[in-house]
Design an enzyme around this catalytic site. Sequence first.
Site, PDB file in Angstrom:
ATOM      1  N   HIS A   1     -60.850 112.799 -82.373  1.00 34.28           N
ATOM      2  CA  HIS A   1     -61.566 112.374 -80.966  1.00 34.28           C
ATOM      3  C   HIS A   1     -62.087 113.666 -80.194  1.00 34.28           C
ATOM      4  O   HIS A   1     -61.382 114.579 -80.128  1.00 34.28           O
ATOM      5  CB  HIS A   1     -60.617 111.554 -80.086  1.00 34.28           C
ATOM      6  CG  HIS A   1     -61.364 110.858 -78.959  1.00 34.28           C
ATOM      7  ND1 HIS A   1     -61.612 111.442 -77.815  1.00 34.28           N
ATOM      8  CD2 HIS A   1     -61.558 109.516 -79.031  1.00 34.28           C
ATOM      9  CE1 HIS A   1     -62.465 110.467 -77.141  1.00 34.28           C
ATOM     10  NE2 HIS A   1     -62.341 109.364 -77.712  1.00 34.28           N
TER      11      HIS A   1
ATOM     12  N   ASP B   1     -59.894 103.078 -82.237  1.00 34.55           N
ATOM     13  CA  ASP B   1     -60.611 102.361 -83.224  1.00 34.55           C
ATOM     14  C   ASP B   1     -59.624 102.172 -84.485  1.00 34.55           C
ATOM     15  O   ASP B   1     -60.080 101.296 -85.251  1.00 34.55           O
ATOM     16  CB  ASP B   1     -61.924 102.793 -83.670  1.00 34.55           C
ATOM     17  CG  ASP B   1     -62.956 102.414 -82.420  1.00 34.55           C
ATOM     18  OD1 ASP B   1     -62.809 101.427 -81.689  1.00 34.55           O
ATOM     19  OD2 ASP B   1     -63.856 103.294 -82.328  1.00 34.55           O
TER      20      ASP B   1
END
Length: 429
Positions: free
Chosen positions: A308, A365
């Site tokens: 991320h 996700d």
Amino acid sequence: MAEQHAELHFEGKVYKIPVVEGTENEKALDIGKLRAQSGLITLDYGYKNTGATTSAITFLDGEKGILRYRGYSIEELAEHSSFLETAYLIIYGELPTKDEYSQFVGDITKHTMVHEEVKSILDGFPSKAHPMGVLSSLIGALTAFYPNSLDPNRSGEEVNTSIIRILAKLPTLAAWTYKNEKGQPVNYPDNSLDYCSNFLKMMYAVPTDKYEPDALLSDALNKLLILHADHEQNCSTSTVRIVGSSHASLYSSVSAGVSALWGPLHGGANQAVIEMLEAIKEDGGNLAKWIAKAKDKNDPFRMMGFGHRVYKNFDPRAKIIKKAADNVLEKLGVHDPVLDIAKQLEEVALKDEYFVSRSLYPNVDFYSGIIYRALGIPTQMFTVMFAMGRLPGWIAQWKEMRENNEPIGRPRQVYTGRTQRSFVKMSDR
Ligand code: CMC
């Protein structure tokens, strides 16, 4: 407190750069006047270290894994709030009173229908069209039905009507993109149901069968939408803000946000994760091979759902979602072999030097797709679900940008092309 500043020493001169400090003590150099004073601009590919705005909506500490909307922790909101209550909080800044909430829900419920002619636009799409492309187009098409929405400088009340309309209509449009893909007739909204149950009914009801809303599925969806509701200046939100900064309408800005979200490095990762896990399963579950592929710099493959831009410790949303995935699968009595692969992959990757040294942890996700599958949502719709969740964030960020009267977004560049040269006629080339 005395104003802080930093000093830049360049070519024998000293430039004072003011320091801006946020409420959580984040500090930033305000370089707004730097070019005028020194001729210098800053260069930052992918805006990795650039604040594009000040914002009072979402606080995120990537090192500590903190995410808060308007000061409330994501953990508390996921546990106690509803998606519409969280949406209200994000958009208007405070939790609603009972009356404010019932007015808000009532207003949204009144606007769930979309114009009948939207159906003819939908009919124009091939049935195999990806739902994200269809959704982005249909949101853009709302401008045709609500021309007043085109001017974001109209009264606050009119802008608010646009906000209510899009919150109300997105589930209808999203469910219809799914029906288009299935080649089935669309379902109209059922205003006797709550936001999530109504969406699930529009997705799944078949005109020939009786449809019973399922509280477990609605609750799980509610939680997922809350977890996605805002994430400060990410790719799609920055897109919404920058499109809106030209005074484009809310609907066109959100339509652009949907397109930005679609890519596999952003919201599209949830679809890509499941496709990857299925491919690993098909391949006999050879995790070592796939991990090696992700590490190989000559292979474009990346471990989807890992890493991320801002979380360098853990993604707090992933923690909540992982637990929720376990709950949902257990309550539904589903055994999903893809979840087993996901858990093994996480375990192996988190011990691997490549992932550890780059702080690559599972992100939101990685597990969301597994819940969506358990809820019966098809893979191609996963990113549409993300868009439904992110809508309050896009709206709030667009509204904040407009209310702060922010200037048009227009980055600079360092030109690296050819210097001036004379045109050569085609006959001489
Ligand atoms: N698999 C393998 N290597 C990776 C991955 C990954 N998923 N993510 C980053 N790396 C490596 C990358 O190759 C680089 O290595 P090196 O330093 O040796 O060149 C290093 O880690 C830093 O990566 P980066 O690309 O500079 O980091 P970034 O901040 O630009 O990218 C990211 C962040 C999310 C785009 C990236 O981690 C990625 O592509 N992840 C997979 C896609 C994904 O899951 N996206 C969903 C993000 S969460 C939902 C949302 O909010 O959008």
